[in-house]
Design a protein around this motif. Structure first.
Motif, PDB file in Angstrom:
ATOM      1  N   ARG A  32       0.669  -0.445   0.073  1.00  0.00           N
ATOM      2  CA  ARG A  32       0.041  -0.398   0.279  1.00  0.00           C
ATOM      3  C   ARG A  32       0.727   1.265  -0.160  1.00  0.00           C
ATOM      4  NH1 ARG A  32      -3.358  -2.317  -0.768  1.00  0.00           N
ATOM      5  NH2 ARG A  32      -3.987  -0.243  -1.378  1.00  0.00           N
ATOM      6  N   SER A  33       0.524   2.387  -0.191  1.00  0.00           N
ATOM      7  CA  SER A  33       1.463   3.381  -0.456  1.00  0.00           C
ATOM      8  C   SER A  33       0.799   3.834   1.213  1.00  0.00           C
ATOM      9  CB  SER A  33       0.502   4.808  -1.462  1.00  0.00           C
ATOM     10  OG  SER A  33       0.922   4.418  -2.253  1.00  0.00           O
ATOM     11  N   VAL A  34       1.970   4.338   2.197  1.00  0.00           N
ATOM     12  CA  VAL A  34       1.830   4.736   2.929  1.00  0.00           C
ATOM     13  C   VAL A  34       2.290   5.722   3.182  1.00  0.00           C
ATOM     14  CG1 VAL A  34       3.502   3.709   5.370  1.00  0.00           C
ATOM     15  CG2 VAL A  34       2.808   2.285   4.067  1.00  0.00           C
ATOM     16  N   ARG A  35       1.688   6.327   4.571  1.00  0.00           N
ATOM     17  CA  ARG A  35       1.492   8.019   4.772  1.00  0.00           C
ATOM     18  C   ARG A  35       1.814   8.531   5.903  1.00  0.00           C
ATOM     19  NH1 ARG A  35      -1.933   7.011   0.019  1.00  0.00           N
ATOM     20  NH2 ARG A  35      -1.268   8.676  -1.534  1.00  0.00           N
ATOM     21  N   TYR A  36       2.177   7.708   6.687  1.00  0.00           N
ATOM     22  CA  TYR A  36       2.514   8.266   7.723  1.00  0.00           C
ATOM     23  C   TYR A  36       3.422   6.702   8.447  1.00  0.00           C
ATOM     24  CZ  TYR A  36       0.829   8.790  12.657  1.00  0.00           C
ATOM     25  OH  TYR A  36       1.060   9.461  13.951  1.00  0.00           O
ATOM     26  N   HIS A 141       4.617  13.439   3.579  1.00  0.00           N
ATOM     27  CA  HIS A 141       4.284  13.241   4.994  1.00  0.00           C
ATOM     28  C   HIS A 141       5.212  11.708   5.760  1.00  0.00           C
ATOM     29  CE1 HIS A 141       0.967  12.997   1.875  1.00  0.00           C
ATOM     30  NE2 HIS A 141       1.881  12.453   1.064  1.00  0.00           N
ATOM     31  N   VAL A 218       3.602   3.482  10.726  1.00  0.00           N
ATOM     32  CA  VAL A 218       3.174   3.237  12.079  1.00  0.00           C
ATOM     33  C   VAL A 218       1.556   2.624  11.661  1.00  0.00           C
ATOM     34  CG1 VAL A 218       1.654   4.302  13.377  1.00  0.00           C
ATOM     35  CG2 VAL A 218       3.362   5.550  12.475  1.00  0.00           C
ATOM     36  N   GLY A 219       1.196   1.153  12.634  1.00  0.00           N
ATOM     37  CA  GLY A 219       0.532   0.252  12.551  1.00  0.00           C
ATOM     38  C   GLY A 219       1.325  -0.844  11.167  1.00  0.00           C
ATOM     39  N   LYS A 220      -0.245  -1.980  10.975  1.00  0.00           N
ATOM     40  CA  LYS A 220       0.379  -2.619   9.998  1.00  0.00           C
ATOM     41  C   LYS A 220      -0.320  -2.988   8.437  1.00  0.00           C
ATOM     42  CE  LYS A 220       0.686  -7.346  10.871  1.00  0.00           C
ATOM     43  NZ  LYS A 220       1.952  -7.553   9.568  1.00  0.00           N
ATOM     44  N   PRO A 221       0.141  -1.285   7.655  1.00  0.00           N
ATOM     45  CA  PRO A 221      -0.505  -1.587   6.588  1.00  0.00           C
ATOM     46  C   PRO A 221      -1.120  -2.371   5.444  1.00  0.00           C
ATOM     47  CG  PRO A 221       0.896  -0.174   6.398  1.00  0.00           C
ATOM     48  CD  PRO A 221       1.129  -0.982   7.777  1.00  0.00           C
ATOM     49  N   ASP A 222      -1.442  -3.304   5.712  1.00  0.00           N
ATOM     50  CA  ASP A 222      -0.877  -4.171   4.386  1.00  0.00           C
ATOM     51  C   ASP A 222      -2.132  -5.871   4.397  1.00  0.00           C
ATOM     52  OD1 ASP A 222       0.096  -5.773   7.328  1.00  0.00           O
ATOM     53  OD2 ASP A 222       2.067  -5.513   6.031  1.00  0.00           O
ATOM     54  N   GLY A 223      -2.992  -5.082   4.573  1.00  0.00           N
ATOM     55  CA  GLY A 223      -4.448  -6.200   4.352  1.00  0.00           C
ATOM     56  C   GLY A 223      -4.447  -5.802   3.096  1.00  0.00           C
ATOM     57  N   MET A 224      -5.245  -7.535   2.478  1.00  0.00           N
ATOM     58  CA  MET A 224      -5.501  -7.467   1.109  1.00  0.00           C
ATOM     59  C   MET A 224      -6.455  -6.857   0.942  1.00  0.00           C
ATOM     60  SD  MET A 224      -4.214 -10.928  -0.581  1.00  0.00           S
ATOM     61  CE  MET A 224      -2.676 -11.237   0.169  1.00  0.00           C
ATOM     62  N   ILE A 225      -7.027  -5.807   0.369  1.00  0.00           N
ATOM     63  CA  ILE A 225      -7.922  -5.211  -0.221  1.00  0.00           C
ATOM     64  C   ILE A 225      -8.783  -5.131  -1.567  1.00  0.00           C
ATOM     65  CG2 ILE A 225      -7.517  -3.807   1.902  1.00  0.00           C
ATOM     66  CD1 ILE A 225      -7.295  -1.621  -1.449  1.00  0.00           C
TER      67      ILE A 225
END
Lengths: 244, 122
Positions: A32-36, A141, A218-225
């Motif tokens: 994902r594009s991470v912005r944090y 960011h 920050v966090g785990k922004p790698d869920g499949m969507i």
């Protein structure tokens, strides 16, 4: 593929495809594009290893029209952000007819410009220019590391595409190491800026093309969507079908 | 039949007109939401925001038009459908409802439904 599997394929057996995602697919689908980002700096060896992946990207005629600049100084990233914001502030009165003192003149100007620059003034960058000018959205960011991609203007064929391949290698490799990335096309606003060209040492035949923010998310922004599926035209055995 | 007619091709949508530009939308399941606030931090255009403090806090979605807030002085918010909120949510409380679409020159064509990754192994 093992030697035995290869022999079976030669006999005409269907190749077996696993039900689970393989590691490469997993990295692609979870990116994902991470912005944090966390403030923690990315180790130098890891950044250099990620750039190696970029170095081995495919390119037209194997011309490899890319060069990299790595920025790990907060001051420089902040100064770049400030100058990009300044550029957006200068563009806003010409483009944003809702708030421009020029009113309908600005609307006519903006729409005419959009005919000539349909990609640059598409709704998304247009909205981003306004939001950055208003200070509502950041540019980079706050990443600890910024990779700038330079393009050789003399590149074979379509050097922009080669640069995209190179960037994708960088982004996917970074994600496979647990890092977050975000493409920042707005660095383009500094392309012609003589101060930045001198400060970063960018000279002909190279031009500033893209930026990639790099850091620990920050966090785990790698869920499949879910994402939009697109129509694909499929020609086979003399017929045509559309698959989605 | 052309995918986009010549007339449409020549017409640039008005970005401040909600009939011309349909923003993407996400929905939050408040039963599943544990109000950790990660989605609020991940949301770039600040469409998702937290209201209230302590136990009463609630994650909400700002449906203001991109430029609709200009006159009233509110923040300029709209969903860019990055879906970072959906990916970062550990509770699976956020779902994408629609993706962005525009009229005229930027009309989306040959596009299907929102679909999760598929293996086609059935």
């Amino acid at each position: 593929m093992s030697a035995m599997e290869e022999k079976e394929l030669e006999k005409g057996a269907e190749p077996s495809v696993d039900d689970d995602w393989n590691p490469v697919e997993k990295v692609i689908l979870e990116r994902r594009s991470v912005r944090y980002y966390k403030p923690k700096q990315v180790p130098e060896n890891l950044v250099r290893r990620i750039l190696e992946a970029g170095r081995f990207a495919p390119s037209a005629g194997n011309y490899q029209p890319w060069r990299f600049i790595v920025i790990r100084d907060r001051d420089i990233i902040d100064a770049m952000e400030r100058d990009i914001r300044m550029m957006c502030k200068m563009l806003k009165p010409i483009l944003a007819w809702e708030s421009s003192p020029l009113g309908p003149v600005a609307k006519l100007m903006s729409k005419t410009l959009t005919w000539f620059l349909p990609n640059k003034l598409h709704h998304e960058p247009y909205g981003a220019i306004n939001a950055i000018a208003d200070g509502e959205v950041g540019v980079f960011h706050g990443p600890p590391t910024l990779i700038l991609l330079l393009m050789d203007k003399r590149g074979a064929g379509k050097p922009q595409v080669d640069l995209g391949c190179c960037g994708q290698n960088i982004v996917l490799t970074a994600h496979s190491h647990g890092l977050g990335t975000c493409w920042v096309g707005f660095v383009e606003l500094l392309r012609q800026n003589p101060i930045w060209k001198k400060r970063l040492g960018i000279e002909y035949p190279y031009e500033l093309c893209e930026g990639i923010s790099l850091g620990y998310p920050v966090g785990k922004p790698d869920g499949m969507i879910a994402r939009e599926a697109y129509h694909t035209r499929w020609f086979e055995n003399g017929t045509m079908k559309v698959v989605v | 039949m052309a995918l986009i007619s010549f007339r449409d091709k020549m017409r640039i949508p008005s970005y401040d007109n909600s009939d011309h530009c349909m923003m993407a939308e996400v929905s939050i399941d408040h039963d599943k939401c544990d109000r950790c606030g990660l989605c609020v931090k991940a949301c770039l255009p600040k469409v998702i925001y937290m209201e209230g403090k302590g136990k009463d806090r609630k994650v909400l979605i700002n449906r203001n038009r991109p430029t609709g807030g200009r006159e009233t002085g509110e923040a300029n918010c709209y969903c860019v459908a990055c879906n970072d909120c959906m990916a970062i949510c550990e509770q699976g409380a956020i779902k994408a409802v629609t993706s962005a679409d525009y009229l005229y020159r930027y009309k989306q064509v040959l596009r299907g439904e929102l679909t999760p990754p598929r293996t086609f192994n059935d």
